[in-house]
Design a protein around this motif. Structure first.
Motif, short mmCIF file in Angstrom:
data_model
loop_
_atom_site.label_atom_id
_atom_site.label_comp_id
_atom_site.label_asym_id
_atom_site.label_seq_id
_atom_site.Cartn_x
_atom_site.Cartn_y
_atom_site.Cartn_z
N GLU A 45 0.85 -1.19 0.00
CA GLU A 45 0.00 0.00 0.00
C GLU A 45 0.89 1.25 0.00
O GLU A 45 1.99 1.23 0.55
N PRO A 46 0.42 2.34 -0.60
CA PRO A 46 1.23 3.56 -0.63
C PRO A 46 1.44 4.19 0.75
O PRO A 46 2.40 4.93 0.96
N THR A 47 0.59 3.88 1.71
CA THR A 47 0.72 4.46 3.05
C THR A 47 1.72 3.71 3.92
O THR A 47 2.06 4.18 5.01
N ALA A 48 2.20 2.56 3.48
CA ALA A 48 3.16 1.78 4.26
C ALA A 48 4.50 2.52 4.34
O ALA A 48 4.82 3.35 3.50
N SER A 49 5.27 2.17 5.36
CA SER A 49 6.56 2.84 5.55
C SER A 49 7.63 2.21 4.65
O SER A 49 7.48 1.08 4.19
N ALA A 50 8.70 2.95 4.45
CA ALA A 50 9.81 2.45 3.64
C ALA A 50 10.46 1.24 4.32
O ALA A 50 10.91 0.31 3.65
N ALA A 51 10.49 1.24 5.65
CA ALA A 51 11.05 0.11 6.39
C ALA A 51 10.22 -1.15 6.14
O ALA A 51 10.76 -2.25 5.97
N THR A 52 8.92 -1.00 6.10
CA THR A 52 8.03 -2.13 5.81
C THR A 52 8.26 -2.63 4.39
O THR A 52 8.28 -3.84 4.15
N ALA A 53 8.44 -1.72 3.46
CA ALA A 53 8.68 -2.10 2.07
C ALA A 53 9.99 -2.87 1.95
O ALA A 53 10.06 -3.91 1.28
N ARG A 54 11.05 -2.39 2.61
CA ARG A 54 12.33 -3.07 2.55
C ARG A 54 12.23 -4.47 3.18
O ARG A 54 12.77 -5.44 2.66
N GLN A 55 11.52 -4.57 4.29
CA GLN A 55 11.35 -5.87 4.94
C GLN A 55 10.56 -6.83 4.05
O GLN A 55 10.89 -8.01 3.95
N LEU A 56 9.53 -6.33 3.37
CA LEU A 56 8.74 -7.17 2.46
C LEU A 56 9.60 -7.64 1.28
O LEU A 56 9.49 -8.79 0.85
N MET A 57 10.47 -6.77 0.78
CA MET A 57 11.38 -7.16 -0.30
C MET A 57 12.31 -8.28 0.15
O MET A 57 12.55 -9.23 -0.59
N ARG A 58 12.83 -8.17 1.37
CA ARG A 58 13.70 -9.22 1.89
C ARG A 58 12.94 -10.53 2.06
O ARG A 58 13.44 -11.60 1.74
N THR A 59 11.74 -10.44 2.58
CA THR A 59 10.93 -11.64 2.82
C THR A 59 10.57 -12.34 1.51
O THR A 59 10.67 -13.56 1.41
N LYS A 60 10.17 -11.58 0.52
CA LYS A 60 9.74 -12.14 -0.76
C LYS A 60 10.91 -12.45 -1.70
O LYS A 60 10.73 -13.09 -2.72
#
Length: 181
Positions: free
Chosen positions: A50-65
């Motif tokens: 989602e666009p409202t998510a934080s950059a830290a959440t995005a980076r963590q999701l990239m690592r997870t996926k």
């Protein structure tokens, strides 16, 4: 006697059982093989955020996926794309986890259709200097093609066996003269 067979006899060129020359590249055969479509190599499991998510959440999701690209969806519609290069290390530090994805994402998403050729997709990526293309069908996201997908294709080949045989080895040897010095 057909003219091509007559010519072959005159030139003493070897011909394989399928009628092809072992060391000649046939452009007509290659063009049939080279047409590979985007839907054959795209990944339909797209990591989204989602666009409202934080950059830290995005980076963590990239690592997870295990992905370098996330598609940004707002109410189920394509809003942008964010890559690992778009998230600076400073954005993930701090008390609140840094900036929002909306501030870092690219809104001008380059898309391609599933029936486009892989060559066209590669040219679009190179022309725009981007690492991924979102694949859309009738305005809806169908998948994603990344540079990694293209490199995998090159590394493993198109999954098709070549029609031409390898060049036969020549068994003719030439005697060498000893040089007197």
């Amino acid at each position: 006697v057909t003219p091509s067979r007559f010519r072959r006899r005159l030139c003493h060129e070897p011909v394989m059982a399928d009628g092809l020359h072992p060391w000649r590249w046939d452009a007509a055969d290659a063009s049939k093989e080279a047409v590979m479509k985007v839907f054959e190599i795209m990944s339909d499991r797209v990591a989204a955020i989602e666009p409202t998510a934080s950059a830290a959440t995005a980076r963590q999701l990239m690592r997870t996926k295990g992905s370098h690209h996330l598609v940004v969806l707002r109410e189920g519609k394509l809003a942008g794309i964010i890559s690992s290069a778009d998230i600076p290390d400073a954005a993930t530090r701090g008390r609140r986890g840094g900036q929002a994805v909306e501030e870092l994402m690219r809104r001008d998403v380059v898309t391609v259709g599933p029936n486009s050729t892989v060559a066209k997709a590669a040219n679009v990526m190179a022309g725009h200097s981007i690492g991924s293309l979102v694949v859309t069908t009738r305005g809806k996201m169908a998948g994603i093609v990344t540079v990694s997908d293209l490199l995998t294709l090159v590394a493993h080949g198109a999954g098709r066996q070549p029609k031409r045989a390898a060049r036969p080895l020549l068994k003719h040897t030439v005697p060498h003269r000893k040089q007197r010095g």
